[in-house]
Scaffold this active site. Structure first.
Site, PDB file in Angstrom:
ATOM      1  N   ARG A  56       0.642  -1.332  -0.024  1.00  0.00           N
ATOM      2  CA  ARG A  56       0.014  -0.414  -0.253  1.00  0.00           C
ATOM      3  C   ARG A  56       1.096   1.366  -0.056  1.00  0.00           C
ATOM      4  O   ARG A  56       1.468   1.696   0.754  1.00  0.00           O
ATOM      5  CB  ARG A  56      -0.865  -0.219   1.046  1.00  0.00           C
ATOM      6  N   GLU A  64     -11.291   5.102  -5.190  1.00  0.00           N
ATOM      7  CA  GLU A  64     -12.108   3.486  -5.580  1.00  0.00           C
ATOM      8  C   GLU A  64     -11.853   3.249  -6.242  1.00  0.00           C
ATOM      9  O   GLU A  64     -12.808   3.425  -7.498  1.00  0.00           O
ATOM     10  CB  GLU A  64     -13.107   2.964  -4.057  1.00  0.00           C
ATOM     11  N   ARG A 107      -0.547  -5.397   4.877  1.00  0.00           N
ATOM     12  CA  ARG A 107       0.002  -5.244   3.305  1.00  0.00           C
ATOM     13  C   ARG A 107       1.999  -4.194   4.242  1.00  0.00           C
ATOM     14  O   ARG A 107       1.446  -4.031   5.392  1.00  0.00           O
ATOM     15  CB  ARG A 107      -1.198  -4.250   2.584  1.00  0.00           C
TER      16      ARG A 107
END
Length: 167
Positions: A56, A64, A107
């Site tokens: 990320r 999004e 992540r």
């Protein structure tokens, strides 16, 4: 007797190995990686340390495109396409970490730089070109002021989402 001493010795050896960083899955720190996939505008998959990791991009938030139960947001597909243009599969990158190395989803959190001689700071470039807003989550705030300044420049110039999206 002997079994108890052996178990105690193995526990001590295991603790020492973990302290020395010899656990089963070593945590990649700042390192060189190869882009395996662009998930969306602010998330990529890379090959690093012999495995695939989801990264990320720290400090930024693109609209999004793949959030479950959410509509595709204005400029989301364009942000994904822009990140893909900066980081095509096979691109070699350097990933630098901030204070917190992973998010709640496991992540890696990273600042991504091209390793092509340009040393382009990908996170900053995405904001500068109007494909992301700054998103500071403490304590990972090393470049927060740079991201904010880049977003103000993009907004003033109506670059990217700033000119295309009404909100």
């Amino acid at each position: 007797g002997a079994v108890r001493r052996l178990v105690a010795s193995l526990v001590i050896i295991g603790a020492a190995a973990n302290a020395a960083g010899c656990n089963q899955r070593p945590e990649p720190h700042n390192g060189i990686a190869t882009v395996a996939d662009v998930v969306d505008g602010d998330t990529i998959d890379v090959e690093i340390g012999g495995r695939t990791e989801r990264v990320r991009l720290t400090g930024i938030d693109t609209p999004e495109t793949k959030k479950p139960n959410s509509p595709v947001e204005c400029w989301g597909p364009e942000a994904s396409a822009y990140t893909t243009s900066l980081l095509p599969v096979g691109t070699v990158v350097r990933i630098e970490r901030d204070v917190v190395g992973r998010d709640d989803y496991g992540r890696l959190l990273g600042y991504v730089y091209l390793v092509d001689g340009s040393n382009l700071f990908v996170n900053l470039e995405i904001v500068e070109q109007g494909f992301a807003q700054p998103l500071t989550i403490e304590p990972n705030s090393t470049f927060a002021s740079e991201f904010a300044a880049a977003a103000r420049r993009a907004e003033r110039s109506d670059r990217g989402m700033w000119g295309a999206c009404s909100s």
